[in-house]
Design a protein around this motif. Structure first.
Motif, PDB file in Angstrom:
ATOM      1  N   GLN A   9      -8.609  -7.751 -10.534  1.00 43.25           N
ATOM      2  CA  GLN A   9      -8.522  -6.540  -9.864  1.00 43.25           C
ATOM      3  C   GLN A   9      -9.594  -6.543  -8.582  1.00 43.25           C
ATOM      4  O   GLN A   9      -9.494  -5.751  -7.571  1.00 43.25           O
ATOM      5  CB  GLN A   9      -9.175  -5.469 -10.721  1.00 43.25           C
ATOM      6  N   TYR A  35       1.179  -7.740   0.609  1.00 45.97           N
ATOM      7  CA  TYR A  35       0.850  -7.065   1.678  1.00 45.97           C
ATOM      8  C   TYR A  35      -0.846  -7.025   1.698  1.00 45.97           C
ATOM      9  O   TYR A  35      -1.407  -7.328   0.706  1.00 45.97           O
ATOM     10  CB  TYR A  35       1.038  -5.411   1.390  1.00 45.97           C
ATOM     11  N   GLN A  37      -4.281  -4.874   2.987  1.00 48.78           N
ATOM     12  CA  GLN A  37      -4.769  -3.520   3.411  1.00 48.78           C
ATOM     13  C   GLN A  37      -6.241  -3.743   3.668  1.00 48.78           C
ATOM     14  O   GLN A  37      -6.940  -3.774   2.879  1.00 48.78           O
ATOM     15  CB  GLN A  37      -4.407  -2.424   2.251  1.00 48.78           C
ATOM     16  N   GLY A  40      -9.897   1.354   4.421  1.00 49.60           N
ATOM     17  CA  GLY A  40      -9.481   2.276   5.302  1.00 49.60           C
ATOM     18  C   GLY A  40      -8.481   2.341   6.198  1.00 49.60           C
ATOM     19  O   GLY A  40      -7.946   3.393   6.789  1.00 49.60           O
ATOM     20  N   GLY A  41      -7.544   1.429   5.806  1.00 50.16           N
ATOM     21  CA  GLY A  41      -6.254   1.109   6.618  1.00 50.16           C
ATOM     22  C   GLY A  41      -5.005   1.331   5.815  1.00 50.16           C
ATOM     23  O   GLY A  41      -5.250   1.883   4.747  1.00 50.16           O
ATOM     24  N   HIS A  42      -4.090   0.964   6.430  1.00 47.91           N
ATOM     25  CA  HIS A  42      -2.733   0.821   5.602  1.00 47.91           C
ATOM     26  C   HIS A  42      -2.219  -0.429   5.323  1.00 47.91           C
ATOM     27  O   HIS A  42      -2.512  -1.574   5.975  1.00 47.91           O
ATOM     28  CB  HIS A  42      -1.656   1.688   6.630  1.00 47.91           C
ATOM     29  N   PRO A  43      -1.434  -0.524   4.440  1.00 43.85           N
ATOM     30  CA  PRO A  43      -0.936  -2.100   3.776  1.00 43.85           C
ATOM     31  C   PRO A  43      -0.042  -2.586   5.235  1.00 43.85           C
ATOM     32  O   PRO A  43       0.832  -1.665   5.702  1.00 43.85           O
ATOM     33  CB  PRO A  43       0.083  -1.645   2.832  1.00 43.85           C
ATOM     34  N   PHE A  45       2.438  -5.724   5.981  1.00 43.57           N
ATOM     35  CA  PHE A  45       3.601  -6.562   5.448  1.00 43.57           C
ATOM     36  C   PHE A  45       3.138  -8.286   5.775  1.00 43.57           C
ATOM     37  O   PHE A  45       2.707  -8.337   7.063  1.00 43.57           O
ATOM     38  CB  PHE A  45       4.723  -6.455   5.787  1.00 43.57           C
ATOM     39  N   PHE A  88      -1.879  -6.546  -2.012  1.00 42.82           N
ATOM     40  CA  PHE A  88      -1.012  -6.255  -2.850  1.00 42.82           C
ATOM     41  C   PHE A  88       0.158  -7.161  -2.872  1.00 42.82           C
ATOM     42  O   PHE A  88       0.797  -7.620  -1.853  1.00 42.82           O
ATOM     43  CB  PHE A  88      -0.451  -4.909  -2.444  1.00 42.82           C
ATOM     44  N   PHE A 105       4.872  -1.992  -6.784  1.00 47.40           N
ATOM     45  CA  PHE A 105       3.358  -2.422  -6.222  1.00 47.40           C
ATOM     46  C   PHE A 105       2.581  -2.730  -7.392  1.00 47.40           C
ATOM     47  O   PHE A 105       2.512  -1.854  -8.389  1.00 47.40           O
ATOM     48  CB  PHE A 105       3.025  -1.342  -5.261  1.00 47.40           C
ATOM     49  N   GLY A 106       1.871  -3.799  -7.398  1.00 50.80           N
ATOM     50  CA  GLY A 106       0.641  -4.028  -8.195  1.00 50.80           C
ATOM     51  C   GLY A 106      -0.318  -3.316  -7.747  1.00 50.80           C
ATOM     52  O   GLY A 106      -0.238  -2.577  -6.725  1.00 50.80           O
ATOM     53  N   ALA A 107      -1.444  -3.178  -8.637  1.00 52.82           N
ATOM     54  CA  ALA A 107      -2.669  -2.471  -8.322  1.00 52.82           C
ATOM     55  C   ALA A 107      -3.618  -2.996  -7.385  1.00 52.82           C
ATOM     56  O   ALA A 107      -4.327  -2.486  -6.544  1.00 52.82           O
ATOM     57  CB  ALA A 107      -3.182  -2.104  -9.531  1.00 52.82           C
TER      58      ALA A 107
END
Lengths: 115, 114
Positions: A9, A35, A37, A40-43, A45, A88, A105-107
């Motif tokens: 994790q 993916y 991330q 503070g951002g977004h995932p 690809f 991810f 999606f995984g954690a």
């Protein structure tokens, strides 16, 4: 139902070291995606794997799909501070109409890099 | 090329208030999705729209509604916000619902319900 688990994790890495993060599915997958991330951002690809045993490389990142299509790994060599973020995996269960478009999606594995 | 645009970026709501999260994509994608992200739980699918005119429930739809306004826009509505809906919400799009494409995510909406 389908479950996708990622280990570890949390990963603390010294700059220049290699590390690997793993993604395991409870069911056989048709496809798996990865993916990244940033904090503070977004995932974003990175890549998709489709074939059993497939290996793809992007510079220092190596992605692998297991022979049984139930697991995948991401290996990063010579880690840099730019590799900081959460990685991810997202798996698509093998061919059911209901699952179309619904990747699980995984954690995520949160990676911290120490200079 | 803006990709996927979400508004607002931040929002604080009181319990019981309603709001709509807006999402628009300019990539001519057919499929659009709403996810929520909570610490240690990854991304969970709330609703998706495989194509214009269709919407379907995802993994965690309770407390939410969606509207696929046209091919570009897919909104998420919270009718009566609850503290359990405090989360980061991401809209995403994909060329179509098939397996051969990756998601393009928006920058997210950070929602706090007090």
């Amino acid at each position: 139902g389908q479950q996708v688990m990622q280990i570890p994790q949390y990963q603390h890495v010294q700059e220049g070291e290699d590390f690997t993060t793993y993604c395991n599915s409870s069911t056989t997958l048709s496809n798996i995606q990865w993916y990244k991330q940033r904090p503070g951002g977004h995932p974003v690809f990175l890549i998709q794997l489709v074939k059993s045993g497939e290996v793809k490389k992007q510079k220092r990142l190596t992605f692998q799909f297991g022979e049984a299509k139930k697991n995948s790994s991401l290996h990063i060599t010579a880690t840099q501070t730019t590799d900081v973020g959460t990685y991810f995996c997202a798996g698509l269960a093998f061919s059911t109409t209901d699952s179309w478009g619904k990747f699980q999606f995984g954690a995520g594995t949160q990676v911290v890099v120490t200079p | 090329n803006a990709g996927v645009t979400q508004t607002p970026k931040f929002q604080v709501l009181k319990t019981g208030q309603s709001m709509t999260l807006q999402c628009a994509q300019d990539m001519n994608h057919n499929s659009m999705y709403w996810y929520r992200q909570d610490p240690g739980m990854g991304l969970r699918l709330i609703y998706y729209s495989a194509s214009e005119g269709t919407t379907d429930k995802g993994e965690v739809p309770n407390g939410y509604n969606v509207s696929r306004l046209n091919k570009r826009e897919f909104s998420l509505r919270l009718e009566s916000a609850a503290p359990s809906q405090t989360s980061v919400y991401f809209c995403a799009s994909k060329m179509d619902r098939g397996a051969n494409y990756g998601y393009t995510f928006g920058s997210g909406t950070r929602l706090t319900v007090v």
